[in-house]
Write an enzyme that holds these catalytic residues in place. Structure first.
Site, PDB file in Angstrom:
ATOM      1  N   HIS A  36     -10.157   0.906   6.794  1.00 43.85           N
ATOM      2  CA  HIS A  36     -10.885  -0.333   6.379  1.00 43.85           C
ATOM      3  C   HIS A  36     -10.141  -1.398   6.156  1.00 43.85           C
ATOM      4  O   HIS A  36      -8.717  -1.418   6.455  1.00 43.85           O
ATOM      5  CB  HIS A  36     -11.490   0.203   4.803  1.00 43.85           C
ATOM      6  N   HIS A 121      -5.835  -6.502   7.579  1.00 46.12           N
ATOM      7  CA  HIS A 121      -5.290  -5.225   8.458  1.00 46.12           C
ATOM      8  C   HIS A 121      -5.798  -3.774   8.238  1.00 46.12           C
ATOM      9  O   HIS A 121      -6.546  -3.724   7.097  1.00 46.12           O
ATOM     10  CB  HIS A 121      -3.628  -5.242   8.109  1.00 46.12           C
TER      11      HIS A 121
END
Length: 179
Positions: A36, A121
């Protein structure tokens, strides 16, 4: 309960990142099901009223869907450990969504403004005892490999549980973004 708001990473990007698993010795690889991009960490949230305020604020949020464009891998260093991640491009749509989520959570949940820079990220693993001799070539090799972009049509409110080896993330609610 520990909560955070994120964009769930779907296939084909999830599969492409998952293919990296096992390619570097000494890494504790994250489960691809947990990939995620965190938009806002909420921390420990107690009380039904506060959870309802968060839900209402996220339900009212309007922002366009986001295209996650992967970039080169990198590392965060903290307390002698390294977190291995795949960067996500700071697109105008992603930055807009991040600001909207941050504003909504400050208003609904009384959270302080996020002071650290947003570095989108996907965490893919942790390294307890990194070997620079292996890490630099690995980063160079995977930096050259193109990864597929993926559209994300919704954001998710996750609950984080402590698992035996790694955290377990439970989706509490999903909120559609404007297509």
């Amino acid at each position: 309960m520990r909560l955070f708001i994120a964009l769930d990473v779907a296939s084909p990007l999830r599969d492409a990142i998952g293919a990296m698993r096992g390619s570097l010795a000494g890494v504790r690889w994250a489960d691809p099901a947990t990939y995620h991009v965190t938009l806002r960490f909420l921390g420990d949230v107690t009380g039904r009223d506060r959870l309802e305020d968060i839900d209402i604020a996220l339900s009212a949020l309007r922002a366009p869907a986001v295209l996650l464009q992967p970039e080169a891998p990198g590392i965060f260093e903290q307390d002698g450990r390294q977190t291995l991640w795949i960067g996500i491009a700071r697109s105008p749509a992603l930055l807009h969504l991040h600001r909207k989520v941050d504003t909504a959570m400050r208003r609904a949940a009384g959270l302080a403004i996020e002071r650290r820079r947003f570095v989108p990220h996907v965490t893919i693993g942790t390294i307890a005892a990194p070997s620079p001799d292996l890490l630099a070539p690995w980063l160079a090799r995977w930096s050259a490999l193109p990864l597929p972009a993926v559209a994300v049509p919704r954001l998710t409110l996750f609950r984080s549980h402590r698992g035996p080896d790694q955290p377990v993330y439970e989706s509490l609610a999903e909120y559609d973004l404007d297509g």
